[in-house]
Structure formats: C-alpha cells, structure tokens
Write an enzyme that holds these catalytic residues in place. Structure first.
Site, mmCIF file in Angstrom:
data_model
loop_
_atom_site.group_PDB
_atom_site.id
_atom_site.type_symbol
_atom_site.label_atom_id
_atom_site.label_comp_id
_atom_site.label_asym_id
_atom_site.label_seq_id
_atom_site.Cartn_x
_atom_site.Cartn_y
_atom_site.Cartn_z
ATOM 1 N N CYS A 1 0.847 -1.190 0.000
ATOM 2 C CA CYS A 1 0.000 0.000 0.000
ATOM 3 C C CYS A 1 0.881 1.237 0.000
ATOM 4 O O CYS A 1 2.108 1.151 0.032
ATOM 5 C CB CYS A 1 -0.941 0.006 1.206
ATOM 6 S SG CYS A 1 -0.060 0.139 2.779
ATOM 7 N N CYS B 1 3.409 1.569 2.745
ATOM 8 C CA CYS B 1 4.667 0.841 2.515
ATOM 9 C C CYS B 1 5.638 1.724 1.740
ATOM 10 O O CYS B 1 6.837 1.768 2.047
ATOM 11 C CB CYS B 1 4.405 -0.441 1.722
ATOM 12 S SG CYS B 1 3.362 -1.653 2.564
ATOM 13 N N ASP C 1 8.258 30.748 -30.100
ATOM 14 C CA ASP C 1 9.383 31.307 -30.844
ATOM 15 C C ASP C 1 9.059 31.214 -32.333
ATOM 16 O O ASP C 1 8.494 30.223 -32.788
ATOM 17 C CB ASP C 1 10.658 30.528 -30.531
ATOM 18 C CG ASP C 1 11.871 31.121 -31.219
ATOM 19 O OD1 ASP C 1 12.194 32.287 -30.919
ATOM 20 O OD2 ASP C 1 12.473 30.432 -32.045
#
Length: 745
Positions: A14, A17, A428
């Site tokens: 989970c 952990c 640009d």
C-alpha cells in the site's frame, strides 16, 4: 556530483509501505532526494558522497522490503511483463474454502431457517478447521507485512488486515472453546470464521485484479519496447546476412525491404522510399526518404528498398531515449502526490485509533462485546490507504504513456500538473511557427509562358544552384525537386560572393543573383517596372529576391523566406479556444514580425528580442501573474525554456533545447502542443476523480463501519461487506485511470 539510480522494489502492499521505504532511504547519509512510486514499484534516488547502490538496497532490506538496481537498458516487451500469476494457489484455496464457509453461514447472516440445510456447516469446530489455512497460509503475507511494520515502527494496510481478521478469528476461537462461559456472561455465541476467511480472500482477489489492471497502465511502455525488430539484414563483404540487432556496429550497412521495419537509426545511402513514423513520432503521414536523409529505428518502410548506414545503437537510439523518458516520467511524482503522501503517512495509525475508540465506546455503552469486536474488525478492514496511494501514479502512468503514443514526451509528472494551469504560451518564430530553414515561397515570370517553359526555368535554376553550398541555393534545389525536375550537368560553374552564381547549359549562360550584379553584367530588364514592382513587394514582406537571367535577359524571379508551417494558424486558433494568451517571440523587426503574426492570428508580438533576452521576456510575463509555457527549438531558446513554467521543445531542434525542456514534441508538429495541454487537463481531471473516490470512500466507509448509524437505523456493516468494499476501492481507482487509454486529442 549527484548520481541518480532506479531501484525495482518488491513487497509493497500500500501507499504506507511506499512511505516507509521513502523514509528508510532518506535516512541514508548522502541521499539528496528519494521518490517511491507505489504503482510502478520503483524508487528514483539521487545521492552523492560515499553512498553506493548496495548501501541503498541494504536500507530497503532493513525496512523489510526487497530492492534491486534497475539497469538502464532496453528490454523486450516480454521481459517487462509481470510473471506472477493473477490467480495464485493461496487465492484459489481461499476462494474454495471461503465459498464453503460463506454458504454455511447464510442462515445466520440472513436470520432465517432454511429447510433441509446441511447443519454440519454450522459446526464451529469445522468452521475453525476450514478457516485456519486461509487465515495463516493464504493470509500469511498480511502477517509478514504487519511484522515488518512493527520492526520499522510504522503501520501499513497489512497491519490493518492482520489486526482486523485476527480479531474476528481469535474471537471466534474463544467462542468455540468456551461457548457456555460466554453465554453465561450474556454474550451471543456467534462465530465469525467465515468473515475472517472471506475478508482475506476478497482482499487477495482485489490485489490480483488490481495487479492485472496496473499491468495495463504500463501497456504503452511494452508497446514501445515491442516496436524494436530483433534482426537485421546487414552487408558483410559482398554478401548480405541476417544477424541479431546486438551484433550490429556503427557504420554497418543494413538493407530494409518494402513492408519491413527499419531496425536501427541511420542515414540512407541507397534507395528511396516513404516511411511510416507514426508509432514512434506520432507523425500521421508517411515521410519521404532519399539518399542522405535520416531514418529512425522501429519505423515502417512502406514502398521502396533502402540501404541504411547505422549511426546509433542501443541506448543512443531514438526509441531507447523515448522509452527512458517515458519511464522517467512514470516514476516521477506530481506535486499533488506529496499532499497525498502526508495523509497516508498518518492514515493507518489514525484508523487504528478510530477502531480502538469504536471498540471501547460500544463495549462501555452497551456491554456487548460482539458489537464492539464487529466495529473494531470493520473499521480496520474497510479502511484503505491503497486507493489513496494509487490515485495519482496510475493516472500519471497511463497519461505519460498515452502522450508517447502521440509523439509527446513528458519528462516529469510535475509538468503534467503545471501544463493544466497554463494561462499564456510563448511561441518562438523561427523553427516553431516557421519551418526554420529558407524555402522558395514564390516563382514569378513576366511573359505568359507555358507550364513546360516554367518548369524548364526552374530546372535550370536548380541545376546551377546544386553546385553551391549557400543555404539559399539549397532552397532553390529543394524547390526544383518538389516540382519533380531532374538536375542537369552544368558547365563552367561560378560562384561570386555577395552577388550570385552562374553556369552554362548547352552554351547558354544561366545566372541567379542580385539585380545589381546582373545589371553590371549587361543583363537587360532589371529596371523594368513589372520586375521591380514584384521585387519590391516581396522585399516589403521581408523575403529574399533572386533574379534569374538566361544569357542577357531576365526570365524569372524567385522569393525565398522562412515559410510558415501549414499547421501554425490552426494551432494558434485552437490555443486561444483553450483560453490561453498566445505570444510570438522573435528577433525580427516589428514590421516583419507583425506581418507573420497577422498571418497566423497572433495579437501579442514580442519583436526585436535579442537571443540572450528571451528568458527575460518570459520572466516578465510570469511577474504579471501568468503561468507560462515557452515553445522553441534552438540553442538560444534553452534559457527561456528553462525559465518557463513549462518548456516545450520541438523535436526537430537542438539537443540543448530538448534537454532544457519539460515536454518534447518528437515529430516537430505544433499539433503536439495541443495534445500536451489537452492530455494534461484530462490526466489531472482523472487524478482528481481518483482522489475524490478514494477520500469519499474512506470518509463515508470508516464512520459507517464504526457504527455511526447503528443507534438510529440499526445499520451495521457485515465484515464481509467491509472487506469487499476495501478490495473494490483500489480496483475502481485503477480502472478509472485506465479510461485515459481512450484519450484522443
């Protein structure tokens, strides 16, 4: 100098952990940063000093998990598959026994007497016998996980499941061993062996389904890895041999026949064809390839045979770099994930406190130990940090993989989150809105010549210019090739710096250059009004005019400019519809810049900006409260790309620009900008949905499990329903993330 390493982790159950591993690694001296991705089961660690990979893996081992160093290599798609079977022996055992126990408990759960029901299933001793292997064999991983959390002074989902099912199991054992004593105390002699077994089985089933769904989230990586051909036809002396890709070397020549995949990156040395690059770059149309053009490995050769000289192999190949960038993005964390991590850190301890509080309250207020145990078990089982931990990374994994399919490489999850918030985008001009190289935009001849005569003039012009290395000469040659004219062998070629070029064909002098140069050579017509009028009009549009003369007479004019990309106007309008303010950035003078801006539909023009000042222009927009994206392709764009909140590099540009960017458009098509922004919005929307599901599930589920509605409605969850709900929550989050696979810009 800091180093970065990727660790493959095992044993996580989970999000808690993942937090435990993160804290364990962070405590290692020399570690600068650590990000653990629960969904990907990987950790990305930056460190310096005397820290080594072995020290890092040892830290993970001490925390109760396993780790190995991930080597940066391109794996086959089969190697990336998780070999662990979806339905393990422990799960199958749990399913069979739990089905029997559940069937035997139906009369009690339904509160009815079922005629001819086999009462042997009511026997608590039989239920105890059946439930024990499920509790301690099928559920062994929960106990191992809980023991790890005790050793590391943390708490995970395994802690909750182990505590919850153990409470139900050992309470039932006590009732089985001492039924008379419990009955004499006024307690109901109901056993809950079926609840403990079914909960363990449902959670194992949920994890298996979750694992299967999570495997789908990495489908994009497997798809990319599967593109790489395994063999190539290579020239060895005077013969052609089929060899493994690993046996190729730089400068080898490989042959690719029509319909075959190009095995490596390289340069065409013989043949011509069209190549489908869509699976790698997202480019929807086949691309023409002739001698001297570059090709990308894993693309599909369509029409002709090509001989290709190998230029890149292994980790240097375009495909390998794409895979590495996608993996890097999938392993990274979005900023919103750090907020979730703080919650999951305290989630399990809070749930344990709530469960104990519910137990104490119901026991003290009602004296009913059965009710108290049930609420304790239900709270521990229904709470699910997994859903919280999976909410963000699963969406990021699918989103970044989907981006790669469309030729949009996202380097970090944070870029996805930031791209959703954009308010302004700076484009640009050169190489972004325009092609980035000179090309012939107009061809003008005065006399009403036929198409054949016009093509002959173009052929002569291209034939003379083929001997020049000037960029404008290349534009004329490319124009000739686009008109499908063949190049002639020219005699007496001359190149006069600052003036033009000349050569002879069948005794005629063909000259291309400035009007003044031609006048000096005695060419007539350069002062005639029609020629001058057209030339002056093009010069006002900032186009370069080339005069074409045959012997002593002007025959045609060519205009050369950096042509606007066909997609630019459409993309600019689409960006405006997305609510973005669009700016054009260029070093051109105001008049030239405004003309181009008007053509593509941009209102905000930043003209006469020196290369070193581009980043400053972006910063000024940010100071006005804008979240800014910068799109560019050149070396001088790199500082502005780095300054922007989101830097987007055109993939046809320089390596420096790409390195400084957050997002790379592989194909160089501006449509990729729209894809990136729409994908970021879709992904972040999906993450918010997942977090809502995860939070609302826990916010509603935990109080109900604690018995909040029991005094009012007599509503109390069965532990089996609590376990089913917990398993469903994780699966639903991953399934929702998989909806992103249907994303289409």
């Amino acid at each position: 100098m800091a180093q970065t390493i990727n660790l493959q982790l095992e044993g996580m159950r989970c999000a808690a952990c993942a937090s435990s591993i993160e804290r364990a690694i962070a405590k290692v001296p020399g570690v600068q940063s650590c990000q653990v991705n629960f969904a990907l089961e990987q950790a990305v660690v930056s460190y310096h000093g005397e820290t080594t990979p072995q020290i890092l893996t040892d830290a993970v081992e001490r925390a109760g998990y396993h780790a190995r160093v991930l080597k940066q290599q391109v794996l086959s798609s089969q190697q990336t598959e998780d070999r662990k079977p979806v339905f393990s022996a422990k799960l199958v055992t749990g399913l069979v026994i739990s089905a029997v126990l559940f069937f035997g408990s139906l009369p009690m759960m339904l509160g009815v007497n079922i005629p001819h029901f086999p009462h042997i299933f009511h026997d608590p001793w039989l239920q105890w016998l059946l439930a024990t292997p499920v509790q301690f064999w099928s559920g062994a991983e929960f106990y191992r996980g809980a023991w790890k959390s005790v050793r590391t002074r943390s708490a995970t989902m395994d802690t909750l499941v182990a505590l919850g099912t153990s409470a139900a199991y050992f309470y039932s054992v006590a009732i089985t061993l001492f039924p008379q004593w419990l009955t004499s105390q006024g307690l109901a002699a109901h056993v809950y062996f079926e609840a403990a077994a079914v909960v363990i089985t449902l959670i194992l089933l949920g994890r298996s389904l979750e694992q299967r769904a999570r495997r789908e989230t990495s489908a994009a990586i497997r798809k990319l890895m599967g593109l790489q051909p395994q063999t190539a036809l290579v020239k060895r002396g005077e013969h052609w041999e089929t060899v493994a890709i690993a046996e190729l070397a730089i400068n080898d020549v490989v042959r690719v026949r029509p319909g075959e995949k190009i095995p490596v990156d390289g340069v065409v040395v013989a043949g011509n064809s069209t190549v489908d690059e869509s699976l790698v770059t997202g480019e929807s149309f086949p691309v023409d390839k002739t001698v001297g053009t570059e090709v990308i490995g894993a693309t599909l050769n369509k029409s002709g045979s090509l001989d290709i000289q190998v230029s890149k192999l292994g980790q240097d190949s375009v495909l390998a770099q794409i895979i590495q960038l996608v993996q890097q993005a999938q392993a990274s964390k979005a900023p919103i994930q750090h907020f979730v991590d703080r919650i999951t850190h305290w989630f399990v301890p809070t749930v344990i406190v709530v469960a104990i509080a519910a137990f104490c309250i119901w026991w003290l207020t009602t004296g009913n130990i059965t009710l108290a145990v049930l609420t304790l078990v239900e709270v521990l089982i229904i709470a699910c940090p997994c859903a919280l931990g999976l909410a963000t990374p699963t969406s990021v994994m699918v989103g970044t993989g989907k981006g790669a399919e469309y030729g949009v490489l996202i380097k970090e999850a944070s870029s996805l989150e930031m791209a959703e918030k954009l308010t302004a985008i700076v484009l640009d001009k050169t190489g972004t809105l325009t092609q980035g190289k000179p090309s012939v935009t107009n061809f003008f001849t005065l006399s009403p010549t036929s198409t054949e005569e016009s093509l002959q003039l173009i052929q002569w012009a291209a034939s003379v210019e083929q001997y020049s290395e000037h960029p404008l000469a290349e534009a004329v040659v490319n124009y000739g090739q686009s008109q499908q004219v063949s190049l002639l062998e020219i005699d007496n070629f001359q190149a006069i710096a600052g003036c033009g070029v000349a050569g002879q064909w069948q005794g005629q002098w063909i000259r291309l250059g400035t009007s003044n140069w031609l006048t000096d050579l005695g060419v007539t017509g350069t002062e005639h009004q029609p020629w001058q009028s057209q030339a002056q009009q093009w010069e006002k549009e900032q186009k370069t005019v080339i005069w074409l003369a045959v012997d002593t007479e002007v025959k045609a004019l060519l205009a050369i400019a950096d042509a606007i990309k066909p997609s630019s106007p459409q993309v600019v309008q689409a960006l405006k519809k997305l609510g973005l303010s669009v700016y054009m950035l260029t070093g051109d003078n105001q008049a030239t810049a405004q003309a181009i801006a008007d053509t593509v539909g941009i209102r905000h023009v930043l003209a006469q900006v020196r290369p070193g000042d581009k980043a400053q222009q972006v910063e000024q927009l940010q100071q006005k409260g804008n979240i800014v994206a910068m799109v560019g392709d050149g070396i001088n764009d790199a500082p502005a790309l780095a300054q922007a909140d989101v830097g987007i590099a055109i993939g046809t540009g320089t390596d420096v620009a790409i390195a400084a960017s957050d997002i790379t458009l592989i194909a160089g098509d501006l449509q990729g900008i729209l894809t990136a922004i729409k994908l970021s919005r879709a992904t972040m929307g999906n993450i918010r949905q997942n977090l809502f599901f995860a939070f609302i599930y826990n916010v509603i589920g935990i109080p109900v499990a604690a018995g909040l509605f029991y005094p009012l409605f007599g509503l109390l969850l069965n532990p089996i329903l609590a376990g089913a709900a917990m398993a469903f929550s994780s699966v639903s989050v991953v399934t929702n993330a998989l909806r992103l696979k249907k994303f289409c810009p």
